[in-house]
Write an enzyme that holds these catalytic residues in place. Structure first.
Site, mmCIF file in Angstrom:
data_model
loop_
_atom_site.group_PDB
_atom_site.id
_atom_site.type_symbol
_atom_site.label_atom_id
_atom_site.label_comp_id
_atom_site.label_asym_id
_atom_site.label_seq_id
_atom_site.Cartn_x
_atom_site.Cartn_y
_atom_site.Cartn_z
ATOM 1 N N LYS A 111 -24.204 -3.407 2.188
ATOM 2 C CA LYS A 111 -22.801 -3.455 2.616
ATOM 3 C C LYS A 111 -22.033 -4.549 1.879
ATOM 4 O O LYS A 111 -20.864 -4.366 1.530
ATOM 5 C CB LYS A 111 -22.717 -3.714 4.132
ATOM 6 C CG LYS A 111 -23.299 -2.574 4.967
ATOM 7 C CD LYS A 111 -22.269 -1.990 5.908
ATOM 8 C CE LYS A 111 -22.742 -0.692 6.560
ATOM 9 N NZ LYS A 111 -23.793 -0.913 7.568
ATOM 10 N N LYS A 194 -29.571 15.899 2.387
ATOM 11 C CA LYS A 194 -29.218 16.010 3.812
ATOM 12 C C LYS A 194 -27.723 16.232 4.015
ATOM 13 O O LYS A 194 -26.903 15.775 3.228
ATOM 14 C CB LYS A 194 -29.509 14.704 4.572
ATOM 15 C CG LYS A 194 -30.808 14.101 4.448
ATOM 16 C CD LYS A 194 -31.101 13.178 5.636
ATOM 17 C CE LYS A 194 -30.263 11.899 5.654
ATOM 18 N NZ LYS A 194 -30.715 10.941 6.653
ATOM 19 N N LYS A 197 -21.833 12.687 6.026
ATOM 20 C CA LYS A 197 -20.383 12.617 5.845
ATOM 21 C C LYS A 197 -19.984 11.868 4.580
ATOM 22 O O LYS A 197 -18.867 12.000 4.111
ATOM 23 C CB LYS A 197 -19.687 12.058 7.089
ATOM 24 C CG LYS A 197 -20.114 10.699 7.544
ATOM 25 C CD LYS A 197 -19.253 10.257 8.721
ATOM 26 C CE LYS A 197 -19.821 9.027 9.360
ATOM 27 N NZ LYS A 197 -20.273 9.193 10.714
#
Ligand code: TRP
Length: 328
Positions: A111, A194, A197
């Site tokens: 992150k 997979k 989003k």
């Protein structure tokens, strides 16, 4: 009964991958364990959502949980911010969480790399907040995916450390709950992996997608130019479509298209039409329930209040002990 804790960050929409991954299993687990399923809205503050979006996202998750069949009288369903004991335990755990181990955490590094301008202390201490969520109810099990295993490992470290520092055995070490066979992996529509989003709007079918949107997404799914030899092994993009067919369509439909493929007579357009209609058949009743729940704010509010009361009972018990152990 053993205790299970799981949280989900309210960061957006829920797709079929989420449904067949954890959600459907939560519905089963509520009958076999003391379940605490919460919406991790404190966690979501690391990215500074605006207040309206935060509230809407909390309701959004709750409506999905209820529509999927979670029963608020069985599982404790609550928002993290309704249980301030979470924040207190987080503070205590932070006193024995070290900069070195926190900054070595994979998700933190990832992150921090993605958003170098927002490397805040909340992000750094994400693992202690998650540990607080879990230890708050002294969980036995936490259903986690691969990406959360390191966080769970850190939770065990913080539990051990607390016990060691205060010469107690108060916290038990939570274990990963493995869904095993029950975890159905749902591929995305772009043929690459997979359903998720982050792979773009067209890759995932959301439980709130209208029929036309589902149809359009499925019809645009990537295919190849077709098999050239009988019984040829399917390349990943085609195998993924067949996997979706296996999940959403009847065994007869699956066998039909599998045979067509093996005989080099497959028409991907027909397969996708079948898949689109079956996806719609599956999603539309869920969508209608979700929308009805979202329209009933009173019910959603009441449900969260009820969940918060039940969650706080367990949380207050833990924090009373913890304060005493610490010396307050
Ligand atoms: N970190 C989890 C995720 O990103 C969400 C989460 C927060 C969680 N607290 C938790 C999961 C406690 C399980 C238990 O998916």
């Amino acid at each position: 009964m053993k205790t299970v804790v799981s949280g989900v960050r309210p960061t957006g929409r829920i797709h079929l991958g989420n449904y067949f991954g954890a959600m459907r299993n939560f519905v089963r687990m509520q009958h076999e364990y003391d379940c605490y399923f919460f919406i991790a809205d404190y966690h979501s503050l690391t990215t500074h959502p605006n207040p309206e979006a935060l509230r809407a996202n909390n309701y959004h998750i709750l409506a999905h949980y209820l529509a999927a069949g979670l029963d608020p009288d069985k599982a404790v369903i609550y928002t993290q911010s309704d249980v301030p004991e979470t924040a207190e335990l987080y503070l205590f755990l932070n006193m024995n969480a070290y900069l070195g181990e926190l900054s070595r955490c994979t998700s933190f590094k990832e992150k921090a790399r993605q958003n170098p301008d927002n490397v805040n202390a909340g992000l750094l201490t994400y693992p202690t907040l998650m540990a607080a969520d879990i230890l708050l109810h002294r969980a036995d099990f936490v259903p986690v995916g691969k990406d959360q295993e390191q966080h769970l490992e850190m939770t065990r470290t913080f539990a051990q450390r607390f016990n060691h520092v205060y010469h107690t055995d108060f916290f038990k070490e939570p274990q990963a709950f493995n869904f095993g066979e029950a975890l159905v992996k749902v591929p995305g529509l772009d043929g690459k992996g997979k359903m998720g989003k982050s792979e773009g709007e067209m890759n995932a079918i959301y439980l709130t997608d209208p029929d036309e949107v589902i149809r359009k997404k499925v019809m645009k799914a990537v295919t190849d130019s077709g098999p050239t030899e009988p019984n040829q092994e399917k390349p990943e993009i085609i195998a993924n479509l067949f996997q979706l067919l296996r999940i959403l369509s009847s065994p007869e439909a699956y066998t039909f298209f599998d045979e067509q493929y093996n005989q080099c007579q497959i028409r991907y357009g027909d397969l996708k039409k079948q898949l689109a209609e079956d996806a719609i058949r599956f999603v539309s009743p869920l969508r209608e329930r979700i929308n009805a729940l979202l329209a009933d704010e009173d019910l959603l509010k009441k449900t969260l209040r009820h969940g918060a009361e039940r969650a706080r009972e367990s949380a207050v018990k833990t924090l009373t002990e913890v304060r005493h152990i610490i010396g307050f």
